[in-house]
Design an enzyme around this catalytic site. Structure first.
Site, PDB file in Angstrom:
ATOM      1  N   GLU A   1       0.807  -1.213   0.000  1.00 45.98           N
ATOM      2  CA  GLU A   1       0.000   0.000   0.000  1.00 45.98           C
ATOM      3  C   GLU A   1       0.850   1.277   0.000  1.00 45.98           C
ATOM      4  O   GLU A   1       0.528   2.224  -0.699  1.00 45.98           O
ATOM      5  CB  GLU A   1      -0.925   0.007   1.224  1.00 45.98           C
ATOM      6  CG  GLU A   1      -2.013   1.048   1.126  1.00 45.98           C
ATOM      7  CD  GLU A   1      -3.156   0.802   2.114  1.00 45.98           C
ATOM      8  OE1 GLU A   1      -3.008  -0.077   2.979  1.00 45.98           O
ATOM      9  OE2 GLU A   1      -4.172   1.483   1.988  1.00 45.98           O
ATOM     10  N   ASP A   2       1.914   1.294   0.771  1.00 47.12           N
ATOM     11  CA  ASP A   2       2.641   2.550   1.008  1.00 47.12           C
ATOM     12  C   ASP A   2       3.977   2.677   0.290  1.00 47.12           C
ATOM     13  O   ASP A   2       4.657   3.683   0.453  1.00 47.12           O
ATOM     14  CB  ASP A   2       2.868   2.750   2.519  1.00 47.12           C
ATOM     15  CG  ASP A   2       1.562   2.905   3.276  1.00 47.12           C
ATOM     16  OD1 ASP A   2       0.547   3.226   2.633  1.00 47.12           O
ATOM     17  OD2 ASP A   2       1.565   2.704   4.507  1.00 47.12           O
TER      18      ASP A   2
END
Ligand code: MN
Length: 362
Positions: free
Chosen positions: A92-93
């Protein structure tokens, strides 16, 4: 185990962030060296993937997934779950693709991380109890591997431990979601310790004033009850010994959030709630539970209609115990749970017990 017993000695220590050293010490206690090495590699991989990112608290981002992994290491979960926890925010990051995780750490790890990422993309909006229930069901239904939920719960637990860094409106939203969605899921999966922690942290973040008042009052009440409870414990222990039953008898402390909820539900005062005492009796085998029940009922009369046999008919999450409520001295009610060591382990860590590292190819 050593690390968590140390943590237990320091009040509030569980809320601190365990570092990589703590995580490695925890896994070293139950995993073989080559698996500990894989975990160390995952931590290196995660550290470089998250390089330059910081949390609201100002610490390097990697501190968060490492702390989440430590929560699962305390439950002695398998290596893939620990590695997935360390890497749970990587897809996600950071620009890291799922394929790369699969290549480096295997398909299971990649699938778990991918599952956690997808869970994060569903946003919880409603405050309605009915919708919270359907959300919980949907969440449990959509994951193929329950380890996804275990990682998500560890993620949430660490975010709750460090929620003070967040601005108040966001803090309240996260706390409410924790109480309505994640604590009940932990309960559904039988992760009792995590459920209690999520509830108390959620309660403290959502209603700080009520939490403080209740905490203070409860401390006072418990101080007054100590002697009384000790006497009951001794009486019951003596009766069990007389019947040649080896047992651990211990008082069970109620947690702040469950007391608060009971007060609201029953419109009761704090004293009415804390005056109901909880006791736990742990024995060796299932049939000893029933003999222990007989001994206990010979000391204090049982309250009619309050006996429940969750050994013969376990709860859906696998929980087993005998429950009975006794008329204690001066008619004070005592809620007793009787169970074996095995049942006790399931009661504390629920489904996590299935993914515990068991050695070899288990
Ligand atoms: Mn996270």
């Amino acid at each position: 185990d050593y690390a968590s017993s140390l943590l237990g000695l320091i009040p509030g220590a569980r809320r601190a962030t365990p570092g990589l050293k703590d995580l490695l010490a925890l896994v070293n206690a139950y995993l073989p060296p080559e698996q500990v090495e894989r975990i160390r590699e995952a931590a290196e991989f995660g550290t470089s993937a998250h390089k330059g990112q910081t949390r609201l608290s100002g610490e390097p981002f990697i501190a968060h997934p490492v702390a989440a992994a430590a929560i699962l290491a305390e439950l002695h979960l398998d290596t893939d779950t620990i590695i997935a926890a360390i890497l749970h925010d990587v897809i996600e990051d950071t620009p890291t693709p799922k394929d790369q995780l699969a290549q480096r750490f295997g398909a299971d790890v990649a699938e778990i991380v991918d599952g956690v990422t997808k869970l994060d993309q569903i946003k919880f909006k409603s405050r309605e109890e009915a919708q919270a229930e359907s959300f919980r069901k949907m969440l449990l239904a959509m994951v193929r591997d329950l380890r996804v939920v275990l990682v998500k719960l560890a993620d949430r637990t660490h975010n709750m431990r460090t929620i003070e860094a967040m601005a108040v409106p966001r803090r309240r939203a996260i706390a409410r979601e924790t109480l309505e969605i994640y604590a009940p899921i932990a309960e559904r999966l039988g992760l009792y310790d995590l459920k209690l922690e999520l509830e108390d942290l959620g309660f403290a973040a959502l209603y700080p004033q009520r939490y403080r008042v209740l905490e203070r009052a409860l401390k006072r009440a418990r101080g007054n009850q100590k002697e009384f409870l000790k006497k009951i414990e001794q009486q019951l222990t003596a009766a069990l010994i007389k019947n040649e039953i080896v047992a651990r008898v211990a008082a069970r402390e109620k947690h702040l959030y469950s007391i608060y909820r009971k007060m609201r539900r029953k419109r009761a005062t704090l004293n009415e709630i804390v005056d109901v005492h909880g006791l736990r009796i742990v024995v060796d085998k299932a049939d000893t539970c029933y003999r222990a029940l007989g001994s206990v009922h010979s000391v204090f009369k049982p309250m009619p209609g309050r006996f429940k046999d969750y050994i013969a008919i376990p709860r859906v999450n696998g929980y087993q115990s005998l429950h009975t409520t006794l008329f204690g001295p001066n008619g004070v009610p005592i809620e007793a749970q009787i169970r074996t060591e095995d049942m006790h382990r399931v009661a504390e860590s629920g489904v996590a017990a299935h993914w515990k590292y068991k050695g070899g190819d288990a």
